[in-house]
Each structure stands twice: as structure tokens, then as C-alpha cells.
Design a protein around this motif. Structure first.
Motif, PDB file in Angstrom:
ATOM      1  N   THR A 231       0.683  -1.183  -0.096  1.00  0.00           N
ATOM      2  CA  THR A 231       0.060   0.389   0.297  1.00  0.00           C
ATOM      3  C   THR A 231       1.202   1.409  -0.002  1.00  0.00           C
ATOM      4  OG1 THR A 231      -1.456  -0.848   0.934  1.00  0.00           O
ATOM      5  CG2 THR A 231      -2.004   1.244   0.831  1.00  0.00           C
ATOM      6  N   PHE A 232       1.940   1.210   0.806  1.00  0.00           N
ATOM      7  CA  PHE A 232       2.629   2.223   0.957  1.00  0.00           C
ATOM      8  C   PHE A 232       3.262   2.788   0.193  1.00  0.00           C
ATOM      9  CE2 PHE A 232       7.449   3.878   1.005  1.00  0.00           C
ATOM     10  CZ  PHE A 232       6.850   4.829   1.912  1.00  0.00           C
ATOM     11  N   VAL A 233       4.011   2.023  -0.866  1.00  0.00           N
ATOM     12  CA  VAL A 233       4.882   1.575  -2.413  1.00  0.00           C
ATOM     13  C   VAL A 233       3.526   1.989  -3.562  1.00  0.00           C
ATOM     14  CG1 VAL A 233       5.830   0.417  -3.792  1.00  0.00           C
ATOM     15  CG2 VAL A 233       6.249  -0.174  -1.849  1.00  0.00           C
ATOM     16  N   SER A 234       2.570   1.445  -3.207  1.00  0.00           N
ATOM     17  CA  SER A 234       1.527   2.550  -4.180  1.00  0.00           C
ATOM     18  C   SER A 234       0.715   3.803  -4.306  1.00  0.00           C
ATOM     19  CB  SER A 234       0.234   1.134  -4.271  1.00  0.00           C
ATOM     20  OG  SER A 234       0.890  -0.345  -4.193  1.00  0.00           O
ATOM     21  N   THR A 235       0.865   4.025  -2.695  1.00  0.00           N
ATOM     22  CA  THR A 235       0.800   5.534  -2.695  1.00  0.00           C
ATOM     23  C   THR A 235       1.561   6.278  -2.980  1.00  0.00           C
ATOM     24  OG1 THR A 235       0.192   5.268  -0.712  1.00  0.00           O
ATOM     25  CG2 THR A 235      -1.903   4.367  -2.010  1.00  0.00           C
ATOM     26  N   ALA A 236       3.044   5.549  -3.075  1.00  0.00           N
ATOM     27  CA  ALA A 236       4.037   6.948  -2.383  1.00  0.00           C
ATOM     28  C   ALA A 236       4.487   8.386  -3.789  1.00  0.00           C
ATOM     29  CB  ALA A 236       5.446   5.824  -2.790  1.00  0.00           C
ATOM     30  N   PRO A 237       4.068   7.655  -5.302  1.00  0.00           N
ATOM     31  CA  PRO A 237       4.411   8.268  -6.135  1.00  0.00           C
ATOM     32  C   PRO A 237       3.400  10.173  -5.796  1.00  0.00           C
ATOM     33  CG  PRO A 237       4.015   6.645  -6.828  1.00  0.00           C
ATOM     34  CD  PRO A 237       3.920   5.841  -5.440  1.00  0.00           C
ATOM     35  N   PHE A 238       1.500   9.464  -5.808  1.00  0.00           N
ATOM     36  CA  PHE A 238       0.649  10.464  -4.782  1.00  0.00           C
ATOM     37  C   PHE A 238       1.071  11.534  -3.864  1.00  0.00           C
ATOM     38  CE2 PHE A 238      -2.324  12.709  -1.821  1.00  0.00           C
ATOM     39  CZ  PHE A 238      -3.215  12.425  -3.087  1.00  0.00           C
ATOM     40  N   PHE A 239       1.861  11.171  -3.067  1.00  0.00           N
ATOM     41  CA  PHE A 239       2.524  11.858  -1.720  1.00  0.00           C
ATOM     42  C   PHE A 239       4.289  12.575  -2.037  1.00  0.00           C
ATOM     43  CE2 PHE A 239      -0.257   8.711   0.006  1.00  0.00           C
ATOM     44  CZ  PHE A 239      -0.876   9.413   0.966  1.00  0.00           C
ATOM     45  N   TRP A 240       4.814  11.562  -2.430  1.00  0.00           N
ATOM     46  CA  TRP A 240       5.928  12.690  -3.901  1.00  0.00           C
ATOM     47  C   TRP A 240       5.485  14.685  -4.670  1.00  0.00           C
ATOM     48  CZ3 TRP A 240       7.050  13.574  -7.779  1.00  0.00           C
ATOM     49  CH2 TRP A 240       8.332  14.437  -8.549  1.00  0.00           C
ATOM     50  N   PHE A 241       4.262  13.079  -5.405  1.00  0.00           N
ATOM     51  CA  PHE A 241       4.173  15.038  -5.826  1.00  0.00           C
ATOM     52  C   PHE A 241       3.875  15.470  -5.386  1.00  0.00           C
ATOM     53  CE2 PHE A 241       0.759  16.477  -9.423  1.00  0.00           C
ATOM     54  CZ  PHE A 241       1.694  17.281 -10.056  1.00  0.00           C
ATOM     55  N   GLN A 242       2.651  15.448  -4.295  1.00  0.00           N
ATOM     56  CA  GLN A 242       2.204  16.399  -3.219  1.00  0.00           C
ATOM     57  C   GLN A 242       3.234  16.883  -2.614  1.00  0.00           C
ATOM     58  OE1 GLN A 242      -1.237  16.930  -3.565  1.00  0.00           O
ATOM     59  NE2 GLN A 242      -1.146  15.819  -5.283  1.00  0.00           N
ATOM     60  N   SER A 243       4.117  16.652  -2.513  1.00  0.00           N
ATOM     61  CA  SER A 243       5.546  17.413  -1.637  1.00  0.00           C
ATOM     62  C   SER A 243       6.086  17.983  -2.765  1.00  0.00           C
ATOM     63  CB  SER A 243       6.154  16.240  -0.746  1.00  0.00           C
ATOM     64  OG  SER A 243       7.864  16.452  -0.151  1.00  0.00           O
ATOM     65  N   HIS A 244       6.728  17.548  -3.717  1.00  0.00           N
ATOM     66  CA  HIS A 244       7.346  18.636  -4.465  1.00  0.00           C
ATOM     67  C   HIS A 244       6.471  19.886  -4.491  1.00  0.00           C
ATOM     68  CE1 HIS A 244       9.751  19.153  -7.983  1.00  0.00           C
ATOM     69  NE2 HIS A 244       8.593  19.428  -9.232  1.00  0.00           N
ATOM     70  N   LEU A 245       4.882  19.834  -4.526  1.00  0.00           N
ATOM     71  CA  LEU A 245       4.191  20.635  -5.338  1.00  0.00           C
ATOM     72  C   LEU A 245       4.598  21.848  -4.028  1.00  0.00           C
ATOM     73  CD1 LEU A 245       0.797  19.671  -7.062  1.00  0.00           C
ATOM     74  CD2 LEU A 245       2.840  20.743  -8.449  1.00  0.00           C
ATOM     75  N   TYR A 246       4.756  21.201  -2.973  1.00  0.00           N
ATOM     76  CA  TYR A 246       4.812  22.101  -2.193  1.00  0.00           C
ATOM     77  C   TYR A 246       5.993  23.040  -1.886  1.00  0.00           C
ATOM     78  CZ  TYR A 246       4.293  23.566   3.150  1.00  0.00           C
ATOM     79  OH  TYR A 246       4.284  24.376   3.964  1.00  0.00           O
ATOM     80  N   ASN A 247       6.691  21.977  -1.923  1.00  0.00           N
ATOM     81  CA  ASN A 247       8.138  22.540  -1.965  1.00  0.00           C
ATOM     82  C   ASN A 247       8.273  24.074  -3.540  1.00  0.00           C
ATOM     83  OD1 ASN A 247       9.442  21.673   0.005  1.00  0.00           O
ATOM     84  ND2 ASN A 247       9.686  19.621  -1.688  1.00  0.00           N
ATOM     85  N   LEU A 248       7.858  23.843  -4.387  1.00  0.00           N
ATOM     86  CA  LEU A 248       7.550  24.698  -5.541  1.00  0.00           C
ATOM     87  C   LEU A 248       6.941  25.455  -5.509  1.00  0.00           C
ATOM     88  CD1 LEU A 248       8.703  24.658  -8.007  1.00  0.00           C
ATOM     89  CD2 LEU A 248       6.151  23.262  -9.121  1.00  0.00           C
ATOM     90  N   TYR A 249       6.025  25.701  -4.677  1.00  0.00           N
ATOM     91  CA  TYR A 249       4.591  26.870  -4.935  1.00  0.00           C
ATOM     92  C   TYR A 249       4.791  27.301  -3.373  1.00  0.00           C
ATOM     93  CZ  TYR A 249       2.593  24.817  -8.977  1.00  0.00           C
ATOM     94  OH  TYR A 249       3.337  24.095 -10.716  1.00  0.00           O
ATOM     95  N   CYS A 250       4.846  26.731  -2.365  1.00  0.00           N
ATOM     96  CA  CYS A 250       5.001  27.225  -1.131  1.00  0.00           C
ATOM     97  C   CYS A 250       6.144  27.831  -0.892  1.00  0.00           C
ATOM     98  CB  CYS A 250       4.300  26.075  -0.413  1.00  0.00           C
ATOM     99  SG  CYS A 250       2.274  25.825  -0.384  1.00  0.00           S
ATOM    100  N   ASN A 251       7.200  26.925  -0.206  1.00  0.00           N
ATOM    101  CA  ASN A 251       8.423  26.929   0.428  1.00  0.00           C
ATOM    102  C   ASN A 251       8.815  28.517  -1.032  1.00  0.00           C
ATOM    103  OD1 ASN A 251       8.122  25.857   1.697  1.00  0.00           O
ATOM    104  ND2 ASN A 251       9.486  23.764   1.271  1.00  0.00           N
ATOM    105  N   ASP A 252       8.995  28.088  -1.982  1.00  0.00           N
ATOM    106  CA  ASP A 252       9.790  28.881  -2.938  1.00  0.00           C
ATOM    107  C   ASP A 252       8.914  30.478  -3.167  1.00  0.00           C
ATOM    108  OD1 ASP A 252      12.052  27.110  -3.270  1.00  0.00           O
ATOM    109  OD2 ASP A 252      11.682  26.465  -5.020  1.00  0.00           O
ATOM    110  N   ARG A 253       7.925  29.771  -3.722  1.00  0.00           N
ATOM    111  CA  ARG A 253       7.554  31.434  -4.212  1.00  0.00           C
ATOM    112  C   ARG A 253       6.266  31.641  -3.881  1.00  0.00           C
ATOM    113  NH1 ARG A 253       5.428  28.995 -10.334  1.00  0.00           N
ATOM    114  NH2 ARG A 253       7.727  28.114 -10.969  1.00  0.00           N
ATOM    115  N   GLY A 254       5.393  31.085  -2.033  1.00  0.00           N
ATOM    116  CA  GLY A 254       5.248  32.198  -1.105  1.00  0.00           C
ATOM    117  C   GLY A 254       3.790  32.761  -2.581  1.00  0.00           C
ATOM    118  N   ASN A 255       2.781  31.797  -2.738  1.00  0.00           N
ATOM    119  CA  ASN A 255       1.898  32.687  -3.515  1.00  0.00           C
ATOM    120  C   ASN A 255       0.773  32.838  -2.582  1.00  0.00           C
ATOM    121  OD1 ASN A 255       1.001  30.036  -3.052  1.00  0.00           O
ATOM    122  ND2 ASN A 255       0.983  29.729  -5.307  1.00  0.00           N
ATOM    123  N   GLY A 256       1.013  32.202  -1.605  1.00  0.00           N
ATOM    124  CA  GLY A 256      -0.156  32.410  -0.146  1.00  0.00           C
ATOM    125  C   GLY A 256      -1.517  31.908  -0.266  1.00  0.00           C
TER     126      GLY A 256
END
Length: 368
Positions: free
Chosen positions: A186-211
Motif C-alpha cells: 500500500t505504501f509503495v502504491s501510494t508513494a508517487p501521489f504523496f511525493w508529488f504533493q510534497s514536490h508541489l509544496y516545495n515548488l509553490y509554497c516554500n519558493d514562491r510563497g503564493n499564499g
């Protein structure tokens, strides 16, 4: 001129977004609704094939060409794998051929040929189910790749949970090995989803602070917010009077699923009664007999029914056709169980939507 003709016919609607993602990545927040594996595959192939093709076309046109070749090639491979799946599923050679033929003529076939994710996603789903039917525990790897293509891949976890829970019920014990395997898979099957969400968080929240409000989410999950905010997806959000034409467009697929469920339920009741009468004097519990009747195949019906309900209640309802075609390959196996005249009606529905959808989508009109 040929580049323009190809792009107009095969680069419409969502294909535009995947083309952009393959070239530029996630430079807009609303693109977070599209998962990264498919555009990554396009970009990887383009980085190689554009070298000899750059004298004849632009980089963007090269990506469109690659998407056409890739998706049509996968469409063909998927039909072959579906034939194999049907044989493993217990269908005769004739019925298996019918299932593969229905897949090639499916009402959303245009989306398996143009620059959409359906072909690649369907490839991983069918491959995973093939491995599952062969009694191998490695099918979760295919489901993991499917989740990297589309968020719908999360629904495939149901097969993992079903198989392990059914095994434990049959054995009468909660086996530690099964629990550990179930958690890991289950962890391996769902891992791409959570990795992608983490990537978007780093992309839009940490670096750009778009609010954006989802940045304050402790889990950092943007998917629900993006779908609701930019794409109007949510519980009953599409249930408006102006959407009645789209509900009518999707009605044949809903009717088909209902017919499949009724046909299955009637068959299971008959099987259960036959089993009960044949073993009336044997010490079998009703639960044991029900598990014997449902067994391995029940999961496909539950999965199909759950995704149909999800599409009806939360999604842009007209996409239910391609949504189920890509997510539920068992659908085509179930269609072969119909007798005349229902089978003829199903075939007519498939052919009409296949032809009309190809024309309508290619001319940039909305379809399923």
C-alpha cells in the motif's frame, strides 16, 4: 502545414497541458491536477528524438508526434494484454477476442490515441492485473507507476487490501506476513501521489510563497484544493441544470455499468443457490460459500461500482466514459457476458461513440 494539422487533430484540450508540462514543467499552480510521469516520459523521448527531427518540426510538434506514436502503440499493446487477461480470467478464446475487440472500439477510444494519459495509465493497470491474475505479489509495482500517471491510481490499492484480507479470512487467522506485505504494498502504491504533493509544496509554497490556502495544510496536500478551485471538482458541484446535456452524454456508460452489476448479481444469486443445494448436508458456513462464489472476481465489480459512483457524485460527469475505460479493464470482460439483444446494443453504443467522438474531439468540440 502538416505540423498545424497534426496539432489541431491530436493536441486539443488536456493534451495542451501535457505538452506544456513536458516542455516547461509545473510553472502554474493549476497544472498540479496533472500528474508528472506521462509528461516526463514525453520529455525524455523528445530529448532523444528531437535531435534528428529538429530540421523538420518544432520541439512542441515533436512532443505531439511522440505522444501520438506512444499512445497508439500502447493502445495496441493494451488490447493484446487485455486478451491475455481475459484468458487468465477464465473466458474462452472467442470471448477473450470479443473483449479485446470491444476495447479497441471503446466509446473513449480517441483519448487512447491522442496526447492524453489514458493509454499509459491503462497500460500499467492492465499489466498489474495480469501479474495479479498470475498469482504474483509484484503487481503493486505496476499500480505504483499508474499512480504516477494519474491520481486515480490510488483506487487500485483496493485490490491489494482485498487480496490480503480475503487470504486472512480464508485462513481464519490474521497473519503477520500478510499484514506486513499489505502495508508495504500500500505504501509503495501510494508513494508517487504523496511525493508529488510534497514536490508541489516545495515548488509553490516554500519558493514562491503564493499564499494559497492549501499551503497552510499540515499535510501539504494540494490536490483537493486545485481540483476544487481551478477545475470545479467536488461533491455535487456538477449537479446543475445547465449540465443536463453532459449527464445525457454520460448516461449510456452509467446504464452499461448498472446492467453489468445486475447481470453479475443475478448470476451470483443463482451460483449461491446452486452451491447451497449441492452441499446442503456439508458443514459449510454461509460465509464460506459466499467467499467461494465471490472469490477473486468480486474485487473488479466493487472497484467498477465505486469509481462509477465517484464519477457521478464528484467529477465532470461527461468524463466518466474515458475515466472507466482507463481505470476498469474488467469492464470489457464483463460486457462479453451479455446475451443478445443486449450485446448488440452495447456494440452499437461503442461503435457510435467511437466514431462520433473521434470526429468531435479532433475538431476541438467537447466530448467525453
Amino acid at each position: 502545414w502538416y505540423q498545424r494539422r497534426v496539432r489541431v487533430g491530436h493536441g486539443n484540450w488536456d493534451a495542451i497541458y501535457f505538452n506544456h508540462l513536458a516542455q516547461h514543467g509545473y510553472d502554474y499552480e493549476n497544472f498540479g491536477a496533472f500528474f508528472p510521469l506521462y509528461p516526463a516520459v514525453l520529455a525524455a523521448l523528445a530529448s532523444v528524438l528531437y535531435v534528428p527531427l529538429q530540421l523538420f518540426m518544432s520541439y512542441s510538434s515533436c512532443i505531439v508526434l511522440i505522444s501520438i506514436l506512444l499512445n497508439n502503440g500502447l493502445f495496441y499493446i493494451n488490447s493484446l494484454m487485455l486478451f491475455k487477461l481475459a484468458r487468465l480470467f477464465g473466458l474462452s478464446e472467442t470471448k477473450s477476442y470479443q473483449a479485446a475487440l470491444l476495447y479497441t472500439l471503446n466509446p473513449a477510444s480517441i483519448f487512447l490515441s491522442v496526447g492524453y494519459t489514458e493509454s499509459l495509465f491503462s497500460f500499467f493497470v492492465i499489466l498489474g492485473l495480469l501479474v495479479r491474475e498470475a498469482d504474483s505479489q509484484l503487481y503493486f509495482l505496476c499500480f505504483s507507476l499508474a499512480t504516477g500517471v494519474r491520481s486515480n491510481g490510488l483506487s487500485l490499492v483496493f485490490f491489494i487490501l482485498y487480496d490480503h484480507i480475503l487470504t486472512m479470512i480464508k485462513s481464519g487467522n490474521i497473519l503477520i506476513v500478510n499484514l506486513v506485505c499489505m502495508v508495504v504494498q500500500t505504501f509503495v502504491s501510494t508513494a508517487p501521489f504523496f511525493w508529488f504533493q510534497s514536490h508541489l509544496y516545495n515548488l509553490y509554497c516554500n519558493d514562491r510563497g503564493n499564499g494559497s490556502s492549501w499551503c497552510d495544510n499540515e499535510l501539504g496536500v494540494s490536490y483537493g484544493y486545485i481540483q476544487a478551485e481551478y477545475w470545479g471538482v467536488g461533491l455535487f458541484k456538477y449537479w446543475e441544470a445547465k449540465q443536463i446535456p453532459n449527464f445525457l452524454l454520460a448516461a449510456p456508460m452509467f446504464a452499461l455499468v448498472v446492467a453489468i452489476m445486475i447481470n453479475w448479481a443475478v448470476g451470483q444469486v443463482k451460483n449461491f443457490k446452486d452451491l447451497h443445494s449441492n452441499y446442503a448436508h456439508t458443514d459449510y458456513s454461509n460465509v464460506s460459500m459466499l467467499l467461494y462464489v465471490c472469490n477473486f472476481q468480486l474485487a473488479g465489480y466493487v472497484h467498477l461500482g465505486a469509481l462509477t459512483a465517484l464519477a457521478l457524485l464528484t467529477m465532470h460527469v461527461q468524463v466518466v466514459t474515458r475515466f472507466l475505460v482507463a481505470n476498469c479493464p474488467f469492464l470489457f470482460l464483463y460486457c462479453t457476458k451479455f446475451e443478445r439483444p443486449v450485446s448488440r446494443i452495447v456494440l452499437c453504443y461503442f461503435v457510435v461513440y467511437c466514431v462520433v467522438g473521434t470526429v468531435v474531439h479532433s475538431t476541438f468540440y467537447p466530448w467525453t
